[in-house]
Design a protein around this motif. Structure first.
Motif, PDB file in Angstrom:
ATOM      1  N   THR A 147       0.838  -1.194   0.000  1.00  0.00           N
ATOM      2  CA  THR A 147       0.000   0.000   0.000  1.00  0.00           C
ATOM      3  C   THR A 147       0.873   1.244   0.000  1.00  0.00           C
ATOM      4  O   THR A 147       2.032   1.217   0.415  1.00  0.00           O
ATOM      5  CB  THR A 147      -0.919   0.043   1.229  1.00  0.00           C
ATOM      6  N   VAL A 148       0.316   2.341  -0.486  1.00  0.00           N
ATOM      7  CA  VAL A 148       1.041   3.608  -0.497  1.00  0.00           C
ATOM      8  C   VAL A 148       1.430   4.006   0.920  1.00  0.00           C
ATOM      9  O   VAL A 148       2.517   4.524   1.170  1.00  0.00           O
ATOM     10  CB  VAL A 148       0.184   4.704  -1.164  1.00  0.00           C
ATOM     11  N   THR A 149       0.536   3.725   1.880  1.00  0.00           N
ATOM     12  CA  THR A 149       0.830   4.037   3.285  1.00  0.00           C
ATOM     13  C   THR A 149       1.996   3.208   3.797  1.00  0.00           C
ATOM     14  O   THR A 149       2.916   3.722   4.439  1.00  0.00           O
ATOM     15  CB  THR A 149      -0.402   3.782   4.167  1.00  0.00           C
ATOM     16  N   PHE A 150       1.969   1.893   3.485  1.00  0.00           N
ATOM     17  CA  PHE A 150       3.043   1.020   3.938  1.00  0.00           C
ATOM     18  C   PHE A 150       4.375   1.390   3.290  1.00  0.00           C
ATOM     19  O   PHE A 150       5.446   1.245   3.891  1.00  0.00           O
ATOM     20  CB  PHE A 150       2.709  -0.440   3.636  1.00  0.00           C
ATOM     21  N   ALA A 151       4.327   1.899   2.061  1.00  0.00           N
ATOM     22  CA  ALA A 151       5.545   2.262   1.334  1.00  0.00           C
ATOM     23  C   ALA A 151       6.346   3.332   2.063  1.00  0.00           C
ATOM     24  O   ALA A 151       7.543   3.507   1.804  1.00  0.00           O
ATOM     25  CB  ALA A 151       5.196   2.737  -0.074  1.00  0.00           C
ATOM     26  N   GLU A 152       5.707   4.014   2.998  1.00  0.00           N
ATOM     27  CA  GLU A 152       6.394   5.079   3.731  1.00  0.00           C
ATOM     28  C   GLU A 152       7.515   4.542   4.630  1.00  0.00           C
ATOM     29  O   GLU A 152       8.405   5.288   5.017  1.00  0.00           O
ATOM     30  CB  GLU A 152       5.389   5.881   4.568  1.00  0.00           C
ATOM     31  N   VAL A 153       7.477   3.239   4.960  1.00  0.00           N
ATOM     32  CA  VAL A 153       8.538   2.681   5.803  1.00  0.00           C
ATOM     33  C   VAL A 153       9.750   2.271   4.978  1.00  0.00           C
ATOM     34  O   VAL A 153      10.785   1.916   5.520  1.00  0.00           O
ATOM     35  CB  VAL A 153       8.041   1.461   6.618  1.00  0.00           C
ATOM     36  N   THR A 194       2.191  -6.361   3.660  1.00  0.00           N
ATOM     37  CA  THR A 194       1.402  -5.494   4.522  1.00  0.00           C
ATOM     38  C   THR A 194       2.099  -5.278   5.862  1.00  0.00           C
ATOM     39  O   THR A 194       3.193  -5.795   6.117  1.00  0.00           O
ATOM     40  CB  THR A 194       0.017  -6.115   4.773  1.00  0.00           C
ATOM     41  N   THR A 195       1.423  -4.523   6.726  1.00  0.00           N
ATOM     42  CA  THR A 195       1.985  -4.241   8.047  1.00  0.00           C
ATOM     43  C   THR A 195       2.112  -5.496   8.905  1.00  0.00           C
ATOM     44  O   THR A 195       2.813  -5.481   9.910  1.00  0.00           O
ATOM     45  CB  THR A 195       1.104  -3.222   8.795  1.00  0.00           C
ATOM     46  N   ALA A 200       6.533  -1.915  13.552  1.00  0.00           N
ATOM     47  CA  ALA A 200       6.908  -0.508  13.683  1.00  0.00           C
ATOM     48  C   ALA A 200       7.675  -0.274  14.979  1.00  0.00           C
ATOM     49  O   ALA A 200       8.588   0.553  15.037  1.00  0.00           O
ATOM     50  CB  ALA A 200       5.655   0.364  13.636  1.00  0.00           C
ATOM     51  N   LYS A 201       7.312  -1.028  16.020  1.00  0.00           N
ATOM     52  CA  LYS A 201       7.974  -0.878  17.315  1.00  0.00           C
ATOM     53  C   LYS A 201       9.443  -1.271  17.246  1.00  0.00           C
ATOM     54  O   LYS A 201      10.315  -0.594  17.807  1.00  0.00           O
ATOM     55  CB  LYS A 201       7.256  -1.732  18.369  1.00  0.00           C
ATOM     56  N   GLN A 202       9.721  -2.379  16.532  1.00  0.00           N
ATOM     57  CA  GLN A 202      11.099  -2.843  16.407  1.00  0.00           C
ATOM     58  C   GLN A 202      11.810  -2.284  15.179  1.00  0.00           C
ATOM     59  O   GLN A 202      13.022  -2.404  15.044  1.00  0.00           O
ATOM     60  CB  GLN A 202      11.124  -4.374  16.350  1.00  0.00           C
ATOM     61  N   GLY A 203      11.019  -1.686  14.279  1.00  0.00           N
ATOM     62  CA  GLY A 203      11.604  -1.104  13.080  1.00  0.00           C
ATOM     63  C   GLY A 203      12.205  -2.131  12.147  1.00  0.00           C
ATOM     64  O   GLY A 203      13.250  -1.889  11.525  1.00  0.00           O
ATOM     65  N   LYS A 204      11.547  -3.299  12.007  1.00  0.00           N
ATOM     66  CA  LYS A 204      12.084  -4.330  11.126  1.00  0.00           C
ATOM     67  C   LYS A 204      10.964  -5.229  10.605  1.00  0.00           C
ATOM     68  O   LYS A 204       9.865  -5.287  11.170  1.00  0.00           O
ATOM     69  CB  LYS A 204      13.122  -5.180  11.859  1.00  0.00           C
ATOM     70  N   PHE A 205      11.292  -5.946   9.522  1.00  0.00           N
ATOM     71  CA  PHE A 205      10.366  -6.920   8.962  1.00  0.00           C
ATOM     72  C   PHE A 205      10.453  -8.214   9.757  1.00  0.00           C
ATOM     73  O   PHE A 205      11.536  -8.627  10.188  1.00  0.00           O
ATOM     74  CB  PHE A 205      10.701  -7.204   7.496  1.00  0.00           C
ATOM     75  N   ILE A 206       9.316  -8.855   9.949  1.00  0.00           N
ATOM     76  CA  ILE A 206       9.260 -10.145  10.629  1.00  0.00           C
ATOM     77  C   ILE A 206       8.380 -11.076   9.796  1.00  0.00           C
ATOM     78  O   ILE A 206       7.185 -10.825   9.630  1.00  0.00           O
ATOM     79  CB  ILE A 206       8.691 -10.014  12.061  1.00  0.00           C
TER      80      ILE A 206
END
Length: 315
Positions: A147-153, A194-195, A200-206
């Motif tokens: 998503t465009v929103t998710f792309a912000e990360v 997706t999210t 966001a708390k850890q700042g990484k992909f899981i």
């Protein structure tokens, strides 16, 4: 090495590649999906210019020297240089035991033409079992979206910033049995990023929460396929940050796991615990790994109620 392109991006790519021990073999103007102007580069190891190569495709005019861009690009190229030493740099193994190559990806992301509020990138995944002829390969056409929103990360919707988590998302979808590999490739299958894949708390992909045993099994599967079956016993890079992300662990933990397995004589490990190769005891488990592969494939295939397909219903 001189290339045909004479642009600021070409200059930056050559400099960044050299710092990572890579040479630019070729560079040319190209176009991504929907005709987006790009510059496409073929890179190889300076130490082995006739060896493996990989393609780097970036938006024309993309500034890889920008403050928030340069370091991640350097890290991506350094990892790619390590991966180029693998017998098959393009192949990754899933937790389920599927060795899959990633090819024909069209970078960067582009806005969906369906009108949805998403960015999309297209590519392909192919099963590499070491025995199937090319005309019989099982494969899938992939449309990965965010998503465009998710792309912000993501720092930029470009290959160096997204390739790792996109490939891991495809592996995850295969693990979940939500993507089918067929001889024709079929229609594009959607892989949503997706999210749920990002903390966001850890700042990484899981992508997966794995146990020590699962990580050990994964490394053995990787060495079995990439070294033993596809690589003729050649060493494979096991300290890959992309695998660490996929398994939700660290590179150091992967190296410790490999050290333990080497102590049991199941694999051979280099002195720095970065590369491992197959052994006779590991390859003796051929039937087991073939069974895991078949189970993983069966899990991705849709099943049918045979009575309903034959017309026997209660309606």
């Amino acid at each position: 090495m001189a290339i045909a392109l004479n642009t600021k991006l070409a200059e930056g790519v050559q400099k960044a590649a050299a710092e990572a021990g890579l040479a630019v073999v070729n560079g040319q103007e190209s176009a991504g999906f929907n005709g987006i102007p790009t510059e496409k580069y073929t890179l190889a190891l300076v130490s082995a210019p006739e060896g493996h190569t990989f393609t780097l495709e970036l938006s024309a005019g993309f500034d890889i020297t920008a403050t928030n861009i340069a370091q991640p690009v350097h890290a991506y190229l350094a990892e790619s240089a390590k991966r180029l030493t693998n017998p098959r740099p393009d192949v990754f193994v899933t937790l389920g035991g599927l060795p899959v190559s990633f090819t024909n990806w069209q970078w960067p992301f582009h806005l969906s033409i369906s009108g949805a509020d998403t960015y999309v990138v297209h590519g392909g995944a192919t099963l590499e079992d070491g025995k199937t002829s090319a005309d019989q390969y099982l494969k899938a056409k992939v449309s990965a979206s965010m998503t465009v929103t998710f792309a912000e990360v993501v720092a930029a919707p470009e290959q160096p910033f997204a390739e790792g988590f996109i490939y891991n998302a495809v592996r995850k979808i295969l693990d979940q049995g939500q993507m089918e590999l067929t001889k024709s490739g079929g229609n594009r299958q959607v892989v949503p990023v997706t999210t749920r894949y990002y903390s966001a708390k850890q700042g990484k992909f899981i992508f997966n929460d794995t146990t020590a045993q699962q990580r050990a099994d994964y490394l053995l599967s990787k060495i079995y396929w990439l070294s033993g079956v596809l690589g003729g016993g050649a060493p494979v890079w096991i300290a890959d940050p992309r695998d660490a992300q996929y398994l939700n662990t660290t590179v150091e933990e992967l190296k410790k796991t490999a050290e333990s397995l080497a102590g049991e004589g199941i694999l051979k490990l280099d002195p720095k615990f970065e590369y491992a190769s197959s052994t006779e005891p590991l390859m003796a488990h051929h039937a087991e790994y073939e069974h895991h592969l078949q189970e993983a494939l069966d899990f991705t295939r849709p099943t049918f109620n045979e009575e309903m397909r034959s017309g026997h219903t209660n309606m």
